[in-house]
Write a protein that holds these residues in place. Structure first.
Motif, PDB file in Angstrom:
ATOM      1  N   PRO A  71       0.859  -1.256  -0.059  1.00  0.00           N
ATOM      2  CA  PRO A  71       0.062  -0.053   0.009  1.00  0.00           C
ATOM      3  C   PRO A  71       0.872   1.341   0.090  1.00  0.00           C
ATOM      4  O   PRO A  71       2.028   1.254   0.416  1.00  0.00           O
ATOM      5  CB  PRO A  71      -0.825  -0.077   1.439  1.00  0.00           C
ATOM      6  N   GLY A  72       0.040   2.524  -0.459  1.00  0.00           N
ATOM      7  CA  GLY A  72       0.781   3.669  -0.496  1.00  0.00           C
ATOM      8  C   GLY A  72       1.777   3.796  -1.878  1.00  0.00           C
ATOM      9  O   GLY A  72       2.566   4.770  -1.784  1.00  0.00           O
ATOM     10  N   HIS A  73       1.601   3.001  -2.679  1.00  0.00           N
ATOM     11  CA  HIS A  73       2.236   3.165  -4.212  1.00  0.00           C
ATOM     12  C   HIS A  73       1.508   3.898  -5.149  1.00  0.00           C
ATOM     13  O   HIS A  73       0.054   3.585  -5.163  1.00  0.00           O
ATOM     14  CB  HIS A  73       3.094   1.803  -4.563  1.00  0.00           C
ATOM     15  N   MET A  74       1.917   4.298  -6.278  1.00  0.00           N
ATOM     16  CA  MET A  74       1.188   4.917  -7.190  1.00  0.00           C
ATOM     17  C   MET A  74       0.824   3.668  -8.272  1.00  0.00           C
ATOM     18  O   MET A  74       1.770   3.174  -8.764  1.00  0.00           O
ATOM     19  CB  MET A  74       1.653   5.978  -7.649  1.00  0.00           C
ATOM     20  N   TYR A  75      -0.488   3.336  -8.739  1.00  0.00           N
ATOM     21  CA  TYR A  75      -0.917   2.481  -9.815  1.00  0.00           C
ATOM     22  C   TYR A  75      -1.218   3.533 -10.979  1.00  0.00           C
ATOM     23  O   TYR A  75      -2.210   3.918 -10.684  1.00  0.00           O
ATOM     24  CB  TYR A  75      -1.919   1.462  -9.358  1.00  0.00           C
ATOM     25  N   VAL A  76      -0.444   3.289 -11.912  1.00  0.00           N
ATOM     26  CA  VAL A  76      -0.660   4.176 -13.191  1.00  0.00           C
ATOM     27  C   VAL A  76      -1.185   3.189 -14.314  1.00  0.00           C
ATOM     28  O   VAL A  76      -0.095   2.112 -14.670  1.00  0.00           O
ATOM     29  CB  VAL A  76       0.451   5.014 -13.480  1.00  0.00           C
ATOM     30  N   TYR A  77      -2.244   3.418 -14.900  1.00  0.00           N
ATOM     31  CA  TYR A  77      -2.614   2.456 -16.095  1.00  0.00           C
ATOM     32  C   TYR A  77      -3.099   3.339 -17.181  1.00  0.00           C
ATOM     33  O   TYR A  77      -3.264   4.734 -17.304  1.00  0.00           O
ATOM     34  CB  TYR A  77      -3.714   1.545 -15.682  1.00  0.00           C
ATOM     35  N   PHE A  78      -2.863   2.658 -18.347  1.00  0.00           N
ATOM     36  CA  PHE A  78      -3.418   3.375 -19.550  1.00  0.00           C
ATOM     37  C   PHE A  78      -4.838   2.911 -20.092  1.00  0.00           C
ATOM     38  O   PHE A  78      -5.119   1.818 -19.883  1.00  0.00           O
ATOM     39  CB  PHE A  78      -2.379   2.957 -20.748  1.00  0.00           C
ATOM     40  N   THR A  79      -5.431   4.189 -20.391  1.00  0.00           N
ATOM     41  CA  THR A  79      -6.964   3.664 -20.850  1.00  0.00           C
ATOM     42  C   THR A  79      -7.374   4.327 -22.095  1.00  0.00           C
ATOM     43  O   THR A  79      -6.829   5.412 -22.513  1.00  0.00           O
ATOM     44  CB  THR A  79      -7.774   4.146 -19.783  1.00  0.00           C
ATOM     45  N   ALA A  88      -3.829   5.405  -5.752  1.00  0.00           N
ATOM     46  CA  ALA A  88      -3.090   5.265  -4.753  1.00  0.00           C
ATOM     47  C   ALA A  88      -3.554   3.503  -4.175  1.00  0.00           C
ATOM     48  O   ALA A  88      -4.789   3.315  -3.998  1.00  0.00           O
ATOM     49  CB  ALA A  88      -3.682   6.032  -3.447  1.00  0.00           C
ATOM     50  N   VAL A  89      -2.495   2.976  -4.130  1.00  0.00           N
ATOM     51  CA  VAL A  89      -2.572   1.275  -3.812  1.00  0.00           C
ATOM     52  C   VAL A  89      -3.024   1.389  -2.317  1.00  0.00           C
ATOM     53  O   VAL A  89      -2.654   1.932  -1.672  1.00  0.00           O
ATOM     54  CB  VAL A  89      -1.455   0.437  -4.111  1.00  0.00           C
ATOM     55  N   CYS A  90      -4.218   0.554  -1.881  1.00  0.00           N
ATOM     56  CA  CYS A  90      -4.788   0.419  -0.543  1.00  0.00           C
ATOM     57  C   CYS A  90      -4.923  -0.708  -0.113  1.00  0.00           C
ATOM     58  O   CYS A  90      -4.727  -1.740  -0.981  1.00  0.00           O
ATOM     59  CB  CYS A  90      -6.116   1.091  -0.424  1.00  0.00           C
ATOM     60  N   GLY A  91      -4.876  -1.038   1.129  1.00  0.00           N
ATOM     61  CA  GLY A  91      -5.418  -2.368   1.749  1.00  0.00           C
ATOM     62  C   GLY A  91      -3.927  -3.059   2.113  1.00  0.00           C
ATOM     63  O   GLY A  91      -2.961  -2.746   1.545  1.00  0.00           O
ATOM     64  N   VAL A 146       5.511   4.177  -8.089  1.00  0.00           N
ATOM     65  CA  VAL A 146       6.113   5.168  -7.305  1.00  0.00           C
ATOM     66  C   VAL A 146       5.724   4.816  -5.759  1.00  0.00           C
ATOM     67  O   VAL A 146       4.455   4.888  -5.642  1.00  0.00           O
ATOM     68  CB  VAL A 146       6.011   6.682  -8.112  1.00  0.00           C
ATOM     69  N   ASP A 147       6.753   5.214  -4.953  1.00  0.00           N
ATOM     70  CA  ASP A 147       6.330   5.158  -3.753  1.00  0.00           C
ATOM     71  C   ASP A 147       5.975   6.231  -3.066  1.00  0.00           C
ATOM     72  O   ASP A 147       6.673   7.459  -2.882  1.00  0.00           O
ATOM     73  CB  ASP A 147       7.502   4.397  -2.781  1.00  0.00           C
ATOM     74  N   LEU A 148       4.521   6.817  -2.526  1.00  0.00           N
ATOM     75  CA  LEU A 148       4.148   8.013  -2.278  1.00  0.00           C
ATOM     76  C   LEU A 148       4.566   8.243  -0.942  1.00  0.00           C
ATOM     77  O   LEU A 148       4.443   9.521  -0.462  1.00  0.00           O
ATOM     78  CB  LEU A 148       2.374   7.917  -2.407  1.00  0.00           C
ATOM     79  N   VAL A 149       4.923   7.280  -0.117  1.00  0.00           N
ATOM     80  CA  VAL A 149       5.489   7.480   1.155  1.00  0.00           C
ATOM     81  C   VAL A 149       6.826   7.951   1.522  1.00  0.00           C
ATOM     82  O   VAL A 149       7.021   8.723   2.031  1.00  0.00           O
ATOM     83  CB  VAL A 149       4.887   6.119   2.011  1.00  0.00           C
TER      84      VAL A 149
END
Length: 196
Positions: A71-79, A88-91, A146-149
């Protein structure tokens, strides 16, 4: 916005909870870039691995590896073959939950945002949608993971503006599955929300 030196990064424990808890609490937090660009989060959507609309629903894949990570990393996807979206990754690690950041109110570095989004006609159009805000903040596949923390280029920070006591809660936008899940929240009075 408060003095940038006094902004507190959200701790890992903030993200370690279910996305349905994290999402509304992200409202009024600030997404900050290392070059001074910053925007207040005014709209979010939650996604979970038991949610048919989530990328993680079908399990772990190369695309969703970050979503199943810490948790606390950025998940970026193309759409849609043309846009990046930031989450923001959680859980707990291995679960596959995330919160999509759908809109920001620009609060710093607007000149850089306009340079990154030359088609925006005014400040309201800079970040009023998930693809708009990634353009304005220069978020691409390079920021996936990317680690947001603990990272130093992008962070989600608290400047002591609390989440709204009664955020607007609605169904999510632009999905074809689980369309009835009321897992979108936004700041009701904000002029920067993508769609009310």
């Amino acid at each position: 916005m408060a003095n940038p030196k006094k902004l507190q990064k959200l701790p890992r424990s903030f993200y370690s909870r279910d996305s349905l808890i994290v999402a509304p609490e992200l409202l009024n937090k600030v997404l900050r870039c290392h070059d001074g660009r910053a925007g207040r989060i005014v709209e979010v959507e939650a996604y979970r691995s038991d949610d048919p609309a989530a990328h993680s629903y079908r399990g772990r894949t190369p695309r969703t590896e970050v979503m199943f990570g810490a948790p606390g990393h950025m998940y970026v996807y193309f759409t849609y073959g043309m846009h990046w979206c930031a989450n923001a990754v959680c859980g707990p690690q291995g679960v596959g939950n995330a919160v999509l950041i759908r809109a920001l109110q620009p609060i710093a570095g607007l000149d850089l945002m306009h340079a990154a989004r030359p088609l925006a006609k005014n400040d309201r159009q800079l970040c009023n949608g998930p693809a708009c805000l990634t353009q304005a903040m220069s978020i691409t596949k390079l920021q996936n993971g990317v680690d947001l923390v603990s990272g130093d280029r992008y962070a989600l920070v608290d400047d002591d503006v609390p989440p709204p006591e009664r955020p607007v809660q609605t169904t999510r936008i632009g999905i074809s599955k689980a369309m009835d899940y009321p897992w979108r929240w936004y700041v009701g009075e904000s002029l920067y929300v993508s769609k009310k």
